[in-house]
Scaffold this motif. Structure first.
Motif, PDB file in Angstrom:
ATOM      1  N   TRP A  77       0.811  -1.387  -0.094  1.00  0.00           N
ATOM      2  CA  TRP A  77       0.038   0.033  -0.045  1.00  0.00           C
ATOM      3  C   TRP A  77       0.868   1.474  -0.049  1.00  0.00           C
ATOM      4  O   TRP A  77       0.639   2.223  -0.702  1.00  0.00           O
ATOM      5  N   GLN A  78       1.962   1.401   0.756  1.00  0.00           N
ATOM      6  CA  GLN A  78       2.762   2.450   0.867  1.00  0.00           C
ATOM      7  C   GLN A  78       3.674   2.703  -0.567  1.00  0.00           C
ATOM      8  O   GLN A  78       3.568   3.910  -1.081  1.00  0.00           O
ATOM      9  N   LEU A  79       3.825   1.731  -1.023  1.00  0.00           N
ATOM     10  CA  LEU A  79       4.343   1.570  -2.561  1.00  0.00           C
ATOM     11  C   LEU A  79       3.401   2.225  -3.528  1.00  0.00           C
ATOM     12  O   LEU A  79       3.945   3.219  -4.360  1.00  0.00           O
ATOM     13  N   MET A  80       1.901   1.700  -3.606  1.00  0.00           N
ATOM     14  CA  MET A  80       1.013   2.370  -4.254  1.00  0.00           C
ATOM     15  C   MET A  80       0.966   3.726  -4.135  1.00  0.00           C
ATOM     16  O   MET A  80       0.571   4.588  -4.998  1.00  0.00           O
ATOM     17  N   GLN A  81       0.819   4.172  -2.808  1.00  0.00           N
ATOM     18  CA  GLN A  81       0.766   5.452  -2.271  1.00  0.00           C
ATOM     19  C   GLN A  81       1.766   6.467  -2.987  1.00  0.00           C
ATOM     20  O   GLN A  81       1.462   7.611  -3.171  1.00  0.00           O
ATOM     21  N   ALA A  82       2.909   5.832  -3.033  1.00  0.00           N
ATOM     22  CA  ALA A  82       4.141   6.888  -3.390  1.00  0.00           C
ATOM     23  C   ALA A  82       4.091   6.791  -5.214  1.00  0.00           C
ATOM     24  O   ALA A  82       5.145   7.829  -5.733  1.00  0.00           O
ATOM     25  N   ALA A  83       3.160   6.337  -5.760  1.00  0.00           N
ATOM     26  CA  ALA A  83       3.243   6.147  -7.252  1.00  0.00           C
ATOM     27  C   ALA A  83       2.520   7.350  -7.987  1.00  0.00           C
ATOM     28  O   ALA A  83       1.318   7.546  -7.175  1.00  0.00           O
ATOM     29  N   ARG A  84       3.134   7.939  -8.780  1.00  0.00           N
ATOM     30  CA  ARG A  84       2.273   9.173  -9.525  1.00  0.00           C
ATOM     31  C   ARG A  84       2.492   8.748 -11.054  1.00  0.00           C
ATOM     32  O   ARG A  84       3.468   8.259 -11.668  1.00  0.00           O
ATOM     33  N   PRO A  85       1.531   9.121 -11.866  1.00  0.00           N
ATOM     34  CA  PRO A  85       1.697   8.701 -13.335  1.00  0.00           C
ATOM     35  C   PRO A  85       2.935   9.695 -13.884  1.00  0.00           C
ATOM     36  O   PRO A  85       3.494  10.529 -13.325  1.00  0.00           O
ATOM     37  N   ILE A  86       3.481   8.917 -15.131  1.00  0.00           N
ATOM     38  CA  ILE A  86       4.720   9.421 -15.657  1.00  0.00           C
ATOM     39  C   ILE A  86       4.703  10.974 -15.822  1.00  0.00           C
ATOM     40  O   ILE A  86       5.560  11.693 -15.804  1.00  0.00           O
ATOM     41  N   ASP A  87       3.512  11.004 -16.538  1.00  0.00           N
ATOM     42  CA  ASP A  87       3.407  12.738 -16.786  1.00  0.00           C
ATOM     43  C   ASP A  87       3.369  13.636 -15.827  1.00  0.00           C
ATOM     44  O   ASP A  87       3.821  14.619 -16.102  1.00  0.00           O
ATOM     45  N   HIS A  88       2.959  13.163 -14.634  1.00  0.00           N
ATOM     46  CA  HIS A  88       3.014  14.087 -13.398  1.00  0.00           C
ATOM     47  C   HIS A  88       4.640  14.390 -13.225  1.00  0.00           C
ATOM     48  O   HIS A  88       4.801  15.402 -12.945  1.00  0.00           O
ATOM     49  N   TRP A  89       5.538  13.140 -13.233  1.00  0.00           N
ATOM     50  CA  TRP A  89       6.822  13.472 -12.946  1.00  0.00           C
ATOM     51  C   TRP A  89       7.363  14.251 -13.949  1.00  0.00           C
ATOM     52  O   TRP A  89       8.159  15.237 -13.837  1.00  0.00           O
ATOM     53  N   LEU A  90       6.988  14.143 -15.507  1.00  0.00           N
ATOM     54  CA  LEU A  90       7.721  14.802 -16.318  1.00  0.00           C
ATOM     55  C   LEU A  90       7.357  16.474 -16.380  1.00  0.00           C
ATOM     56  O   LEU A  90       8.167  17.307 -16.601  1.00  0.00           O
ATOM     57  N   ALA A  91       6.119  16.691 -15.843  1.00  0.00           N
ATOM     58  CA  ALA A  91       5.615  17.919 -15.660  1.00  0.00           C
ATOM     59  C   ALA A  91       6.286  18.684 -14.405  1.00  0.00           C
ATOM     60  O   ALA A  91       6.067  19.778 -14.358  1.00  0.00           O
ATOM     61  N   ASP A  92       6.450  18.073 -13.543  1.00  0.00           N
ATOM     62  CA  ASP A  92       7.252  18.741 -12.335  1.00  0.00           C
ATOM     63  C   ASP A  92       8.644  19.092 -12.536  1.00  0.00           C
ATOM     64  O   ASP A  92       9.581  18.517 -12.909  1.00  0.00           O
ATOM     65  N   PRO A  93       8.781  20.469 -12.422  1.00  0.00           N
ATOM     66  CA  PRO A  93      10.327  21.023 -12.536  1.00  0.00           C
ATOM     67  C   PRO A  93      11.204  20.706 -11.766  1.00  0.00           C
ATOM     68  O   PRO A  93      12.522  20.709 -11.961  1.00  0.00           O
ATOM     69  N   THR A  94      10.792  20.080 -10.551  1.00  0.00           N
ATOM     70  CA  THR A  94      11.894  19.533  -9.633  1.00  0.00           C
ATOM     71  C   THR A  94      12.438  18.161 -10.075  1.00  0.00           C
ATOM     72  O   THR A  94      13.435  17.478  -9.479  1.00  0.00           O
ATOM     73  N   THR A  95      11.735  17.483 -11.001  1.00  0.00           N
ATOM     74  CA  THR A  95      12.168  16.021 -11.422  1.00  0.00           C
ATOM     75  C   THR A  95      13.578  16.324 -12.125  1.00  0.00           C
ATOM     76  O   THR A  95      13.573  17.056 -13.024  1.00  0.00           O
ATOM     77  N   PRO A  96      14.445  15.618 -11.669  1.00  0.00           N
ATOM     78  CA  PRO A  96      16.073  15.594 -12.169  1.00  0.00           C
ATOM     79  C   PRO A  96      15.940  15.436 -13.808  1.00  0.00           C
ATOM     80  O   PRO A  96      15.034  14.440 -14.100  1.00  0.00           O
ATOM     81  N   LEU A  97      16.475  16.003 -14.470  1.00  0.00           N
ATOM     82  CA  LEU A  97      16.754  15.579 -16.137  1.00  0.00           C
ATOM     83  C   LEU A  97      17.131  14.014 -16.449  1.00  0.00           C
ATOM     84  O   LEU A  97      16.223  13.519 -17.243  1.00  0.00           O
ATOM     85  N   ALA A  98      17.993  13.714 -15.707  1.00  0.00           N
ATOM     86  CA  ALA A  98      18.327  12.118 -15.949  1.00  0.00           C
ATOM     87  C   ALA A  98      17.118  11.410 -15.393  1.00  0.00           C
ATOM     88  O   ALA A  98      16.858  10.320 -16.265  1.00  0.00           O
ATOM     89  N   LEU A  99      16.318  11.649 -14.452  1.00  0.00           N
ATOM     90  CA  LEU A  99      15.058  10.743 -14.381  1.00  0.00           C
ATOM     91  C   LEU A  99      13.916  11.102 -15.258  1.00  0.00           C
ATOM     92  O   LEU A  99      13.500  10.123 -15.715  1.00  0.00           O
ATOM     93  N   GLN A 100      14.043  12.131 -15.724  1.00  0.00           N
ATOM     94  CA  GLN A 100      12.929  12.483 -16.955  1.00  0.00           C
ATOM     95  C   GLN A 100      13.276  11.618 -18.165  1.00  0.00           C
ATOM     96  O   GLN A 100      12.413  11.012 -18.561  1.00  0.00           O
TER      97      GLN A 100
END
Length: 353
Positions: free
Chosen positions: A27-50
């Protein structure tokens, strides 16, 4: 290295504490997950991770269009768990056998490992197995499959535990885990894992040929060459151990001889590994595995290797067509366990001959 799978059971367990850690951990794992598009739209997401998330998204699409693997919610989201492994597996085996102790669960059936979201809990379980007279090992797991059971709430996510692996490894891991959603046979770990490993190898090779850069293919070829050399060494060692453990004779004498031969085999294994490592220029990726190598680790590895040649031969027999290959595997799964294993071994022998 191996890419083992925890087939997490969320449908019931006689051990209440174990059941609770499984449910809360997932459940903790599922709670931590966000759609890929959300991570890509987040300016704090490191370029390497994007870049890696975009690559993984392309791999997921490739899995559907080229490998005919399930098109569903799995691996469409990402979670950073802030740790190196998602779970830790415990494996155990007798002193003179490579046959793994099994743990049984509803729906999933019996498997040769027990997974924990806490490394301390896994180590405690391993110690309990040692106290019971078994050899035991604990190893970290980068990913696991819920067999598609959790797609209705978002599916299995991409994880920080593997997203920065070499690109070819990420592809293989995704293909491996998705193949468990094509077919899973309760109580037959070797069949399930060998099938998934065959899909990851065949699919991974296709992805590298079609999608990777020449530099990426070469880098992965170098990496995989070391892995194949290591697997050959461990396979040969397993064969020696099997022969030792099948020695005939009075029990007391056999055990004395077995112990001495086993110790020599393990010394030879570590010496041969040291030579391999030197030839690799000091590459140390298998050091942790070798350090705790015992009957349990060799037994666990066998599940991922034993029937792979047979599945690969079946793929060739089916004209290298993924849908017909999957249908053939499903038909094979309907047969008794010994019969399907024997047929796969026969297919492998015919292709080799």
């Amino acid at each position: 290295m191996l890419v083992p799978c925890l087939l997490l059971v969320l449908t019931g367990c006689a051990d209440t504490r174990y059941y609770w850690q499984s449910v809360t951990g997932h459940w903790q794992l599922m709670q931590a997950a966000r759609p890929i598009d959300h991570w890509l739209a987040d300016p704090t997401t490191p370029l390497a991770l994007q870049q890696r998330l975009k690559l993984a998204r392309d791999m997921r699409r490739f899995a559907v269009t080229e490998l005919h693997l399930p098109d569903n919610a799995s691996y469409q989201r990402y979670a950073d768990l802030q740790r190196r492994h998602v779970v830790w597996n415990v494996v155990a085996a007798p002193e003179f056998s490579l046959t793994l102790k099994t743990w049984c669960f509803p729906v999933a059936g019996c498997v040769g490992y027990r997974g924990y979201f806490s490394e301390a809990d896994a180590q405690a379980e391993a110690q309990a197995q040692r106290a019971a007279g078994l050899e035991a090992s604990v190893y970290g797991v980068p990913a696991y499959s819920t067999l598609g059971w959790m797609n209705w709430v978002g599916g299995d996510p991409l994880l920080n535990t593997f997203i920065h692996y070499p690109a070819g490894e990420v592809a293989r891991l995704l293909f491996h885990e998705l193949s468990h959603q094509v077919l899973y046979v309760p109580d037959d770990m070797v069949f399930n894992e060998s099938f998934a490993t065959a899909v990851e190898r065949l699919g991974g090779a296709l992805w590298l040929a079609q999608q990777a850069s020449p530099e990426g293919r070469q880098a992965y070829a170098d990496f995989d060459a070391r892995r194949q050399q290591f697997r050959l060494l461990t396979r040969n060692t397993r064969d020696r151990l099997k022969e030792i453990y099948s020695t005939d004779g009075p029990q007391a004498t056999a055990k004395k001889n077995q112990a001495a031969l086993k110790q020599q085999t393990m010394r030879d294994f570590r010496a041969a590994y040291a030579e391999l490592k030197a030839s690799w220029g000091g590459y140390s990726g298998f050091d942790a595995w070798v350090a705790q190598a015992n009957n349990a680790t060799f037994g666990a590895q066998a599940a991922y290797d034993e029937l792979v040649p047979g599945f690969e031969a079946l793929f060739v027999r089916e004209g290298r067509q993924w849908p017909t290959f999957y249908d053939a595997v499903k038909d094979l799964a309907k047969r008794p366990q010994k019969e399907r294993a024997q047929q796969l071994k026969q297919l492998a022998a015919e292709q080799k001959g």
